[in-house]
Write a protein that holds these residues in place. Structure first.
Motif, PDB file in Angstrom:
ATOM      1  N   SER A 150      -3.881 -12.619 -10.053  1.00  0.00           N
ATOM      2  CA  SER A 150      -4.294 -12.629  -8.646  1.00  0.00           C
ATOM      3  C   SER A 150      -3.236 -11.981  -7.765  1.00  0.00           C
ATOM      4  N   HIS A 151      -1.976 -12.218  -8.083  1.00  0.00           N
ATOM      5  CA  HIS A 151      -0.880 -11.575  -7.347  1.00  0.00           C
ATOM      6  C   HIS A 151      -0.984 -10.051  -7.461  1.00  0.00           C
ATOM      7  N   GLU A 152      -1.126  -9.563  -8.668  1.00  0.00           N
ATOM      8  CA  GLU A 152      -1.199  -8.119  -8.865  1.00  0.00           C
ATOM      9  C   GLU A 152      -2.477  -7.533  -8.280  1.00  0.00           C
ATOM     10  N   ARG A 153      -3.563  -8.279  -8.391  1.00  0.00           N
ATOM     11  CA  ARG A 153      -4.821  -7.809  -7.799  1.00  0.00           C
ATOM     12  C   ARG A 153      -4.694  -7.719  -6.286  1.00  0.00           C
ATOM     13  N   GLY A 154      -3.913  -8.614  -5.695  1.00  0.00           N
ATOM     14  CA  GLY A 154      -3.688  -8.559  -4.251  1.00  0.00           C
ATOM     15  C   GLY A 154      -2.997  -7.276  -3.830  1.00  0.00           C
ATOM     16  N   HIS A 155      -2.030  -6.807  -4.629  1.00  0.00           N
ATOM     17  CA  HIS A 155      -1.372  -5.533  -4.325  1.00  0.00           C
ATOM     18  C   HIS A 155      -2.383  -4.390  -4.318  1.00  0.00           C
ATOM     19  N   VAL A 156      -3.239  -4.369  -5.335  1.00  0.00           N
ATOM     20  CA  VAL A 156      -4.175  -3.255  -5.484  1.00  0.00           C
ATOM     21  C   VAL A 156      -5.202  -3.252  -4.362  1.00  0.00           C
ATOM     22  N   ARG A 157      -5.776  -4.402  -4.084  1.00  0.00           N
ATOM     23  CA  ARG A 157      -6.869  -4.462  -3.119  1.00  0.00           C
ATOM     24  C   ARG A 157      -6.400  -4.321  -1.684  1.00  0.00           C
ATOM     25  N   ALA A 158      -5.162  -4.704  -1.408  1.00  0.00           N
ATOM     26  CA  ALA A 158      -4.626  -4.530  -0.062  1.00  0.00           C
ATOM     27  C   ALA A 158      -4.027  -3.142   0.148  1.00  0.00           C
ATOM     28  N   ARG A 159      -4.080  -2.311  -0.894  1.00  0.00           N
ATOM     29  CA  ARG A 159      -3.529  -0.948  -0.815  1.00  0.00           C
ATOM     30  C   ARG A 159      -2.063  -0.968  -0.390  1.00  0.00           C
ATOM     31  N   HIS A 160      -1.298  -1.872  -0.961  1.00  0.00           N
ATOM     32  CA  HIS A 160       0.118  -1.959  -0.613  1.00  0.00           C
ATOM     33  C   HIS A 160       0.882  -0.697  -0.983  1.00  0.00           C
ATOM     34  N   HIS A 161       0.421   0.017  -1.993  1.00  0.00           N
ATOM     35  CA  HIS A 161       1.149   1.224  -2.405  1.00  0.00           C
ATOM     36  C   HIS A 161       1.087   2.302  -1.323  1.00  0.00           C
ATOM     37  N   TRP A 162       0.003   2.351  -0.544  1.00  0.00           N
ATOM     38  CA  TRP A 162      -0.062   3.320   0.546  1.00  0.00           C
ATOM     39  C   TRP A 162       1.002   3.003   1.599  1.00  0.00           C
ATOM     40  N   LEU A 163       1.107   1.749   1.960  1.00  0.00           N
ATOM     41  CA  LEU A 163       2.086   1.350   2.963  1.00  0.00           C
ATOM     42  C   LEU A 163       3.509   1.578   2.461  1.00  0.00           C
ATOM     43  N   GLN A 164       3.747   1.299   1.190  1.00  0.00           N
ATOM     44  CA  GLN A 164       5.077   1.510   0.629  1.00  0.00           C
ATOM     45  C   GLN A 164       5.434   2.989   0.589  1.00  0.00           C
ATOM     46  N   GLN A 165       4.477   3.836   0.246  1.00  0.00           N
ATOM     47  CA  GLN A 165       4.737   5.279   0.229  1.00  0.00           C
ATOM     48  C   GLN A 165       5.079   5.782   1.626  1.00  0.00           C
ATOM     49  N   PHE A 166       4.333   5.327   2.626  1.00  0.00           N
ATOM     50  CA  PHE A 166       4.581   5.747   4.004  1.00  0.00           C
ATOM     51  C   PHE A 166       5.966   5.308   4.455  1.00  0.00           C
ATOM     52  N   ALA A 167       6.322   4.056   4.150  1.00  0.00           N
ATOM     53  CA  ALA A 167       7.626   3.534   4.558  1.00  0.00           C
ATOM     54  C   ALA A 167       8.759   4.278   3.852  1.00  0.00           C
ATOM     55  N   ARG A 168       8.605   4.539   2.564  1.00  0.00           N
ATOM     56  CA  ARG A 168       9.643   5.253   1.818  1.00  0.00           C
ATOM     57  C   ARG A 168       9.792   6.686   2.309  1.00  0.00           C
ATOM     58  N   ALA A 169       8.662   7.312   2.673  1.00  0.00           N
ATOM     59  CA  ALA A 169       8.729   8.691   3.161  1.00  0.00           C
ATOM     60  C   ALA A 169       9.507   8.763   4.468  1.00  0.00           C
ATOM     61  N   LEU A 170       9.253   7.836   5.388  1.00  0.00           N
ATOM     62  CA  LEU A 170       9.977   7.840   6.661  1.00  0.00           C
ATOM     63  C   LEU A 170      11.465   7.560   6.438  1.00  0.00           C
ATOM     64  N   ALA A 171      11.773   6.623   5.545  1.00  0.00           N
ATOM     65  CA  ALA A 171      13.181   6.286   5.299  1.00  0.00           C
ATOM     66  C   ALA A 171      13.921   7.433   4.635  1.00  0.00           C
ATOM     67  N   SER A 172      13.265   8.133   3.710  1.00  0.00           N
ATOM     68  CA  SER A 172      13.920   9.264   3.042  1.00  0.00           C
ATOM     69  C   SER A 172      13.992  10.486   3.944  1.00  0.00           C
TER      70      SER A 172
END
Length: 315
Positions: free
Chosen positions: A187-209
């Motif tokens: 359920s924890h891992e499914r929460g990451h996928v369904r909330a599209r957390h990877h999109w938010l993480q990519q955006f945050a990492r791009a701005l920081a880099s």
């Protein structure tokens, strides 16, 4: 040019003082989803200040663009911005802001390409280690994410986001965890996928880099990495209980410190286990609504500041 100066000052304020207040806020761990919204509103407001400032500066520097921007505007609106007499200042501001915009686009493009390449490589590695079941069998499972079981003595679980998402669990985890604990982990891992957390993480990492010297983007990246884990923990806890989720987290991370889907060092297991066991209540609904309104006021303030001279000329 008062609107341009106001936008630059507002962006400076939002990128310096507000992140410090958020970093010290005690309610963040109790409401990670709301905290993610607040951080996104803050970053969007900063980017809006830069984008609207770029538009005004470019309009001051280029009469052709200024005529296009104010096409159809009532009499007196264009004059209210005072762009005609600020061509030199407009060129300098436009050059700086345009360089920042280009840097943002390039950083985001690099991050998206790198993330896609990493996901493709991990999918290929996964397929070589665990061939997929026929689609007819997978369809009967009724899940949007395919579950893959890997033969490994090490207890691990992680997710591969994307259009063809996967939830991966090892046989070591299946042997070590109880049925309820395993369900909590998935359920924890499914929460990451369904909330599209990877999109938010990519955006945050791009701005920081892209802007390593800008504190708000660096803090945004660090907070996102932690808050998405807390949000996924809460999702699992709501469905399977806090104690079960905490036990599963501890069992999986005796020698790692984080869930398998997270890079080591980003989200410490003891802190997350303590938080789950403490079971602090959520904020009241009125409190959450007030925080949401305040967060939405940040991007709204940037837009209002940009259109204020024009609205003032009409009154």
């Amino acid at each position: 040019m008062t609107a341009l100066i106001g936008l630059l000052l507002l962006g400076l304020l939002l990128s310096t003082a507000v992140p410090r207040l958020l970093a010290r806020a005690r309610w963040v761990e109790r409401e990670p989803v709301l905290a993610l919204l607040v951080w996104q509103c803050l970053v969007v407001a900063v980017l809006l200040c830069c984008a609207l400032g770029l538009l005004l500066a470019a309009s001051a520097a280029m009469p052709e663009l200024r005529a296009l921007v104010f096409t159809g505007a009532p009499h007196g609106v264009e004059a209210a911005y005072g762009l005609q007499d600020s061509e030199g200042w407009g060129r300098l501001s436009a050059a700086v802001l345009a360089a920042g915009a280009l840097q943002t686009v390039l950083a985001l493009t690099r991050e998206v390409r790198a993330a896609k390449a990493t996901r493709a490589r991990r999918h290929a590695q996964l397929e070589s280690r665990a061939p997929e079941l026929p689609e007819s069998i997978e369809a009967a499972r009724g899940r949007r994410e395919r579950l893959v079981v890997l033969e490994s003595v090490r207890p691990e679980a992680w997710s591969l986001p994307g259009p063809d998402s996967r939830l991966v669990v090892t046989t070591g985890a299946m042997r070590q965890l109880t049925d309820r604990e395993l369900a909590a982990v998935l359920s924890h891992e499914r929460g990451h996928v369904r909330a599209r957390h990877h999109w938010l993480q990519q955006f945050a990492r791009a701005l920081a880099s892209g802007f390593p010297g800008v504190g708000v983007f660096r803090e945004f990246r660090d907070q996102v990495e932690e808050l998405v884990e807390l949000a996924a923990d809460d999702r699992a806890a709501r469905r399977h209980g806090r104690h079960t989720t905490a036990l599963a987290l501890a069992e999986l991370n005796l020698d790692r410190g984080v869930f398998g889907s997270c890079p080591p060092g980003l989200a410490q297991s003891p802190k997350r286990v303590d938080r789950l066991l403490a079971g602090r209540p959520r904020l009241t609904v009125p409190h959450r609504l007030r925080l949401t309104v305040v967060a939405l006021c940040a991007p709204a303030a940037a837009v209002l500041l940009a259109v204020a001279p024009g609205l003032g000329s009409l009154l």
